[in-house]
Scaffold this motif. Sequence first.
Motif, PDB file in Angstrom:
ATOM      1  N   PHE A   1      14.707  -4.551  19.584  1.00 56.09           N
ATOM      2  CA  PHE A   1      15.115  -3.654  20.662  1.00 56.09           C
ATOM      3  C   PHE A   1      15.515  -4.500  21.857  1.00 56.09           C
ATOM      4  CE2 PHE A   1      13.965  -1.509  24.652  1.00 56.09           C
ATOM      5  CZ  PHE A   1      14.816  -0.413  24.577  1.00 56.09           C
ATOM      6  N   SER A   2      16.707  -4.250  22.393  1.00 59.50           N
ATOM      7  CA  SER A   2      17.216  -5.044  23.504  1.00 59.50           C
ATOM      8  C   SER A   2      17.795  -4.125  24.567  1.00 59.50           C
ATOM      9  CB  SER A   2      18.304  -6.012  22.997  1.00 59.50           C
ATOM     10  OG  SER A   2      18.968  -6.648  24.069  1.00 59.50           O
ATOM     11  N   CYS A   3      17.531  -4.419  25.834  1.00 50.98           N
ATOM     12  CA  CYS A   3      18.133  -3.640  26.914  1.00 50.98           C
ATOM     13  C   CYS A   3      18.045  -4.406  28.231  1.00 50.98           C
ATOM     14  CB  CYS A   3      17.457  -2.284  27.063  1.00 50.98           C
ATOM     15  SG  CYS A   3      15.789  -2.356  27.752  1.00 50.98           S
ATOM     16  N   PHE A   4      18.874  -3.994  29.169  1.00 50.99           N
ATOM     17  CA  PHE A   4      18.789  -4.484  30.532  1.00 50.99           C
ATOM     18  C   PHE A   4      18.180  -3.373  31.377  1.00 50.99           C
ATOM     19  CE2 PHE A   4      21.885  -7.264  28.733  1.00 50.99           C
ATOM     20  CZ  PHE A   4      21.649  -8.481  29.341  1.00 50.99           C
ATOM     21  N   VAL A   5      17.236  -3.726  32.213  1.00 52.36           N
ATOM     22  CA  VAL A   5      16.582  -2.728  33.050  1.00 52.36           C
ATOM     23  C   VAL A   5      16.595  -3.156  34.513  1.00 52.36           C
ATOM     24  CG1 VAL A   5      15.045  -1.971  31.201  1.00 52.36           C
ATOM     25  CG2 VAL A   5      14.271  -3.746  32.773  1.00 52.36           C
ATOM     26  N   LYS A   6      16.673  -2.150  35.369  1.00 51.37           N
ATOM     27  CA  LYS A   6      16.502  -2.352  36.803  1.00 51.37           C
ATOM     28  C   LYS A   6      15.590  -1.234  37.286  1.00 51.37           C
ATOM     29  CE  LYS A   6      18.930  -2.813  41.216  1.00 51.37           C
ATOM     30  NZ  LYS A   6      20.229  -2.698  41.936  1.00 51.37           N
ATOM     31  N   PRO A   7      14.262  -1.449  37.208  1.00 52.93           N
ATOM     32  CA  PRO A   7      13.331  -0.376  37.594  1.00 52.93           C
ATOM     33  C   PRO A   7      13.378  -0.113  39.094  1.00 52.93           C
ATOM     34  CG  PRO A   7      12.145  -2.423  37.164  1.00 52.93           C
ATOM     35  CD  PRO A   7      13.568  -2.676  36.782  1.00 52.93           C
ATOM     36  N   SER A   8      13.466   1.149  39.444  1.00 56.15           N
ATOM     37  CA  SER A   8      13.463   1.504  40.867  1.00 56.15           C
ATOM     38  C   SER A   8      12.050   1.663  41.399  1.00 56.15           C
ATOM     39  CB  SER A   8      14.245   2.798  41.088  1.00 56.15           C
ATOM     40  OG  SER A   8      13.671   3.862  40.354  1.00 56.15           O
ATOM     41  N   SER A   9      11.103   1.851  40.474  1.00 57.96           N
ATOM     42  CA  SER A   9       9.713   2.033  40.889  1.00 57.96           C
ATOM     43  C   SER A   9       8.779   1.586  39.774  1.00 57.96           C
ATOM     44  CB  SER A   9       9.443   3.497  41.224  1.00 57.96           C
ATOM     45  OG  SER A   9       8.057   3.732  41.415  1.00 57.96           O
ATOM     46  N   LEU A  10       7.685   0.960  40.168  1.00 56.54           N
ATOM     47  CA  LEU A  10       6.620   0.607  39.225  1.00 56.54           C
ATOM     48  C   LEU A  10       5.297   1.174  39.734  1.00 56.54           C
ATOM     49  CD1 LEU A  10       7.504  -3.110  38.318  1.00 56.54           C
ATOM     50  CD2 LEU A  10       7.907  -1.054  36.962  1.00 56.54           C
ATOM     51  N   SER A  11       5.382   2.355  40.319  1.00 54.45           N
ATOM     52  CA  SER A  11       4.179   2.973  40.865  1.00 54.45           C
ATOM     53  C   SER A  11       3.185   3.354  39.784  1.00 54.45           C
ATOM     54  CB  SER A  11       4.554   4.224  41.672  1.00 54.45           C
ATOM     55  OG  SER A  11       5.260   5.140  40.846  1.00 54.45           O
ATOM     56  N   SER A  12       3.692   3.480  38.546  1.00 58.48           N
ATOM     57  CA  SER A  12       2.832   3.743  37.406  1.00 58.48           C
ATOM     58  C   SER A  12       3.482   3.099  36.188  1.00 58.48           C
ATOM     59  CB  SER A  12       2.659   5.252  37.181  1.00 58.48           C
ATOM     60  OG  SER A  12       3.908   5.857  36.917  1.00 58.48           O
ATOM     61  N   GLU A  13       2.784   3.121  35.074  1.00 56.54           N
ATOM     62  CA  GLU A  13       3.316   2.544  33.852  1.00 56.54           C
ATOM     63  C   GLU A  13       4.576   3.292  33.422  1.00 56.54           C
ATOM     64  OE1 GLU A  13       1.590   1.067  29.525  1.00 56.54           O
ATOM     65  OE2 GLU A  13       0.571   2.651  30.610  1.00 56.54           O
ATOM     66  N   LYS A  14       5.646   2.545  33.076  1.00 50.37           N
ATOM     67  CA  LYS A  14       6.921   3.145  32.717  1.00 50.37           C
ATOM     68  C   LYS A  14       7.328   2.691  31.317  1.00 50.37           C
ATOM     69  CE  LYS A  14       7.318   4.878  36.886  1.00 50.37           C
ATOM     70  NZ  LYS A  14       7.184   6.322  37.140  1.00 50.37           N
ATOM     71  N   TYR A  15       7.553   3.652  30.432  1.00 53.19           N
ATOM     72  CA  TYR A  15       7.913   3.334  29.048  1.00 53.19           C
ATOM     73  C   TYR A  15       9.418   3.153  28.902  1.00 53.19           C
ATOM     74  CZ  TYR A  15       3.189   4.404  27.511  1.00 53.19           C
ATOM     75  OH  TYR A  15       1.831   4.393  27.332  1.00 53.19           O
ATOM     76  N   ILE A  16       9.812   2.141  28.135  1.00 51.82           N
ATOM     77  CA  ILE A  16      11.232   1.923  27.889  1.00 51.82           C
ATOM     78  C   ILE A  16      11.616   2.162  26.429  1.00 51.82           C
ATOM     79  CG2 ILE A  16      11.516   0.313  29.808  1.00 51.82           C
ATOM     80  CD1 ILE A  16      11.340  -1.999  27.859  1.00 51.82           C
ATOM     81  N   PHE A  17      10.631   2.207  25.528  1.00 56.55           N
ATOM     82  CA  PHE A  17      10.932   2.408  24.109  1.00 56.55           C
ATOM     83  C   PHE A  17       9.715   2.974  23.392  1.00 56.55           C
ATOM     84  CE2 PHE A  17      10.567   0.907  19.739  1.00 56.55           C
ATOM     85  CZ  PHE A  17      11.770   1.308  19.183  1.00 56.55           C
ATOM     86  N   SER A  18       9.989   3.844  22.406  1.00 56.05           N
ATOM     87  CA  SER A  18       8.926   4.348  21.548  1.00 56.05           C
ATOM     88  C   SER A  18       9.506   4.736  20.199  1.00 56.05           C
ATOM     89  CB  SER A  18       8.246   5.575  22.175  1.00 56.05           C
ATOM     90  OG  SER A  18       7.308   6.142  21.266  1.00 56.05           O
ATOM     91  N   SER A  19       8.756   4.455  19.146  1.00 49.84           N
ATOM     92  CA  SER A  19       9.190   4.849  17.803  1.00 49.84           C
ATOM     93  C   SER A  19       8.337   5.991  17.262  1.00 49.84           C
ATOM     94  CB  SER A  19       9.120   3.655  16.844  1.00 49.84           C
ATOM     95  OG  SER A  19       7.772   3.272  16.619  1.00 49.84           O
ATOM     96  N   SER A  20       7.627   6.669  18.149  1.00 52.07           N
ATOM     97  CA  SER A  20       6.793   7.793  17.705  1.00 52.07           C
ATOM     98  C   SER A  20       6.573   8.780  18.833  1.00 52.07           C
ATOM     99  CB  SER A  20       5.438   7.307  17.190  1.00 52.07           C
ATOM    100  OG  SER A  20       4.617   8.403  16.830  1.00 52.07           O
ATOM    101  N   SER A  21       6.504  10.066  18.471  1.00 52.55           N
ATOM    102  CA  SER A  21       6.222  11.107  19.454  1.00 52.55           C
ATOM    103  C   SER A  21       4.736  11.414  19.544  1.00 52.55           C
ATOM    104  CB  SER A  21       6.978  12.394  19.085  1.00 52.55           C
ATOM    105  OG  SER A  21       6.575  12.839  17.803  1.00 52.55           O
ATOM    106  N   ALA A  22       3.934  10.773  18.693  1.00 49.68           N
ATOM    107  CA  ALA A  22       2.492  11.047  18.672  1.00 49.68           C
ATOM    108  C   ALA A  22       1.729   9.996  19.469  1.00 49.68           C
ATOM    109  CB  ALA A  22       1.981  11.051  17.231  1.00 49.68           C
ATOM    110  N   ALA A  23       0.613  10.404  20.043  1.00 46.47           N
ATOM    111  CA  ALA A  23      -0.255   9.464  20.743  1.00 46.47           C
ATOM    112  C   ALA A  23      -0.913   8.530  19.726  1.00 46.47           C
ATOM    113  CB  ALA A  23      -1.322  10.228  21.520  1.00 46.47           C
ATOM    114  N   ASN A  24      -1.133   7.289  20.131  1.00 41.97           N
ATOM    115  CA  ASN A  24      -1.787   6.295  19.274  1.00 41.97           C
ATOM    116  C   ASN A  24      -1.063   6.106  17.938  1.00 41.97           C
ATOM    117  OD1 ASN A  24      -3.877   5.915  21.181  1.00 41.97           O
ATOM    118  ND2 ASN A  24      -4.939   7.713  20.386  1.00 41.97           N
ATOM    119  N   ALA A  25       0.258   6.150  17.983  1.00 45.21           N
ATOM    120  CA  ALA A  25       1.048   5.959  16.769  1.00 45.21           C
ATOM    121  C   ALA A  25       2.376   5.308  17.131  1.00 45.21           C
ATOM    122  CB  ALA A  25       1.302   7.290  16.064  1.00 45.21           C
ATOM    123  N   GLY A  26       2.946   4.632  16.151  1.00 46.96           N
ATOM    124  CA  GLY A  26       4.244   4.009  16.368  1.00 46.96           C
ATOM    125  C   GLY A  26       4.163   2.769  17.231  1.00 46.96           C
ATOM    126  N   VAL A  27       5.325   2.273  17.610  1.00 51.06           N
ATOM    127  CA  VAL A  27       5.451   1.115  18.492  1.00 51.06           C
ATOM    128  C   VAL A  27       6.008   1.598  19.817  1.00 51.06           C
ATOM    129  CG1 VAL A  27       6.535  -1.129  18.836  1.00 51.06           C
ATOM    130  CG2 VAL A  27       5.867  -0.418  16.538  1.00 51.06           C
TER     131      VAL A  27
END
Length: 199
Positions: A11-37
């Motif tokens: 997985f590759s991307c360029f990011v320019k976060p406007s805020s890091l006030s909380s954890e920000k996800y950029i990728f997920s391979s699962s819609s379930a909690a505690n599953a996927g990458v």
Amino acid sequence: EKFNAYQEFTFSCFVKPSSLSSEKYIFSSSSAANAGVKISITSTGTIKVYYGNTSKETSTAPIVADGVYHIVFVASKSLLNSTTGTLSIYVNGISVFSESNISLLARHLADNIFIGNSGDTGALNTFTGLMSEVAIFPIALTADEVSRANEIYHVMRTELMAGQYLDLLEKLLNEGVQSNDRTGTGTLRLPMGHSMSFN
């Protein structure tokens, strides 16, 4: 899109976060909690990867708000038919994390892929800012390939800026109107609407 069982990927991307006030996800391979990458940028600027109910985090904090970064995540198999592999994270072509013998490659089986969100958390953890050049490869790029990709991007960006600059100078010389105000006698200016980005 969905991964196959035990799928290697990059997985590759360029990011320019406007805020890091909380954890920000950029990728997920699962819609379930505690599953996927899942890959996120934490509020302290580290990069965190979740696989199943386990997580790993970079020891350094390379990300700050409003900075531009090339982030690459690689999941590679140790053997062709193996269910274990290596997790690697690169920022601007430089390795910031790598760990082997991780059983993760089947955890994203038959689920959707999410960009900019974990798939299972609310809007608070959705990435805020700019993402571009997002790419997912069904192969594991090597460290050399990641480094070359980063170099090619910077060469293209430099050439693009040089081209913009030359175009602006040519337009200024051909269409510029002489100014006699306090900016200096003989200064050439262009009508509104002409600009060059240095971001």
